[in-house]
Scaffold this motif. Structure first.
Motif, mmCIF file in Angstrom:
data_model
loop_
_atom_site.group_PDB
_atom_site.id
_atom_site.type_symbol
_atom_site.label_atom_id
_atom_site.label_comp_id
_atom_site.label_asym_id
_atom_site.label_seq_id
_atom_site.Cartn_x
_atom_site.Cartn_y
_atom_site.Cartn_z
ATOM 1 N N ASN A 17 -95.455 -97.119 -35.035
ATOM 2 C CA ASN A 17 -95.175 -95.833 -34.637
ATOM 3 C C ASN A 17 -96.470 -95.208 -35.614
ATOM 4 O O ASN A 17 -97.016 -94.237 -35.037
ATOM 5 N N HIS A 22 -98.156 -88.001 -34.599
ATOM 6 C CA HIS A 22 -97.222 -87.507 -34.097
ATOM 7 C C HIS A 22 -96.932 -86.658 -32.630
ATOM 8 O O HIS A 22 -96.102 -87.545 -31.522
ATOM 9 N N ASN A 23 -97.795 -86.271 -32.512
ATOM 10 C CA ASN A 23 -97.730 -85.343 -30.700
ATOM 11 C C ASN A 23 -97.847 -86.686 -29.817
ATOM 12 O O ASN A 23 -96.642 -86.250 -29.119
ATOM 13 N N ARG A 25 -97.069 -89.952 -29.933
ATOM 14 C CA ARG A 25 -95.685 -90.657 -30.376
ATOM 15 C C ARG A 25 -94.126 -89.423 -28.967
ATOM 16 O O ARG A 25 -93.723 -90.466 -28.763
ATOM 17 N N SER A 160 -103.314 -79.266 -33.326
ATOM 18 C CA SER A 160 -102.671 -80.386 -34.189
ATOM 19 C C SER A 160 -103.656 -80.245 -35.627
ATOM 20 O O SER A 160 -102.154 -80.126 -36.476
ATOM 21 N N ASN A 164 -101.603 -78.052 -39.090
ATOM 22 C CA ASN A 164 -101.358 -78.914 -40.593
ATOM 23 C C ASN A 164 -102.327 -78.546 -41.247
ATOM 24 O O ASN A 164 -102.636 -79.121 -42.640
#
Length: 323
Positions: A17, A22-23, A25, A160, A164
């Motif tokens: 993972n 993150h996006n 996944r 992203s 962040n």
């Protein structure tokens, strides 16, 4: 009872993972869920599907509206779902039927039937951004929106990266000893799509004379009172801060809203329009390729040249002298 084998399995899953953004996944999980649901309806075990059955899956989702949105999935989403299926098979040490030439042929055929490749959103040029900034409301939310539009454009940030950014990622560059005489800022991008291991990248952002990204960021920070944590935070209806960053879906939603407000077709724009807009605007103003790549942090010049060709389509046109 936890066994050594289960610990190793959990660790392996965590490492797999961690290898994905993150996006990405989240998108992979959605793609695999869509595929699994299809297989269940067909009475097929997802990991036992043949290339022909996977091809039928793509034909169905590419030609029938999604039950959730009522829209036909884009070619880009199809490619993403194919990657999601491939990953699941690779993680279980199986040969993926989605990688078979039959599936590739079906996807190529679907692209031709639609008359093109994946959708490319339009770029927001500097005059578009200036128009958006003029209509940002005189509220705290408006100040936030103005700051993220200006910074997102000026630093050619991915959504992203915008979400962040933290206060500690801003390095203020000053001239002399006057506290408010900022020449610009340096943004520290801790992690990005092309820097998954978090080595870090820096982007210089001057204040400029039209978009004024640094000034707008300073106003946002002063009026919001944010001193630490996420730079661009979501807000409640009463205008108070949540402490949480803007969600990755908030950026395209807000870009579309402001695009529509200045008379543009909202569906033609997305969060990427800020990044693409910087490149296109820089090219139109004859910025050097290497200087553009310093800001965008592209590793492949061909990607940037695509935008430059769009911006220069009518400059020194081959037929200018006789058409």
């Amino acid at each position: 009872m936890t066994t050594p084998g289960s610990i190793e399995s959990d660790l392996s899953e965590q490492l797999r993972n961690a290898a994905l953004a993150h996006n990405t996944r989240i998108a992979y999980e959605k793609g695999w869920r869509c595929y699994s649901d299809y297989c269940q309806r067909q009475g097929v075990e997802p990991l036992d599907a043949t290339p022909e059955e996977v091809a039928e899956f793509f034909i169905e989702i590419a030609t029938q509206p999604s039950p959730a949105s009522g829209k036909i999935l884009s070619l880009g989403t199809l490619a993403l779902y194919r990657s999601a299926i491939n990953r699941q098979f690779v993680d279980t040490n199986r040969t993926s039927p989605a990688a078979h030439s039959k599936v590739a042929s079906v996807l190529k055929g679907l692209a031709r039937l639609r008359g093109g490749t994946t959708r490319q959103v339009k770029a927001l040029r500097e005059h578009h951004i200036a128009a958006m900034l003029r209509i940002c409301p005189d509220t705290l939310i408006g100040r936030r929106d103005a700051a993220f539009l200006a910074i997102g454009f000026a630093a050619a940030l991915r959504r992203s990266e915008l979400c962040n950014l933290k206060v500690t990622d801003i390095e203020w560059v000053q001239e002399g000893l006057l506290k408010d005489s900022h020449l610009g800022i340096v943004l520290h991008i801790r992690k990005s799509k092309t820097d998954q291991f978090g080595t870090g990248q820096k982007v210089a952002v001057p204040d400029g004379k039209k978009i004024r990204p640094v000034a707008r960021l300073r106003v946002w920070l002063q009026q919001s009172g944010i001193q630490n944590g996420y730079l661009f935070q979501s807000m409640r209806k009463n205008g108070s801060l949540t402490g949480s960053p803007l969600h990755h879906t908030d950026i395209p939603r807000l870009v579309k809203r402001y695009a529509a407000a200045i008379g543009l077709e909202a569906k033609e724009f997305s969060a990427h329009s800020l990044r693409a807009g910087f490149v296109t605007s820089a090219a139109a103003h004859h910025a050097r390729l290497d200087k553009i790549m310093e800001i965008t942090r592209h590793s492949n010049p061909a990607t940037v040249l695509k935008y430059i060709r769009d911006a220069d389509a009518f400059t020194d046109h081959a037929g200018a002298a006789f058409l």
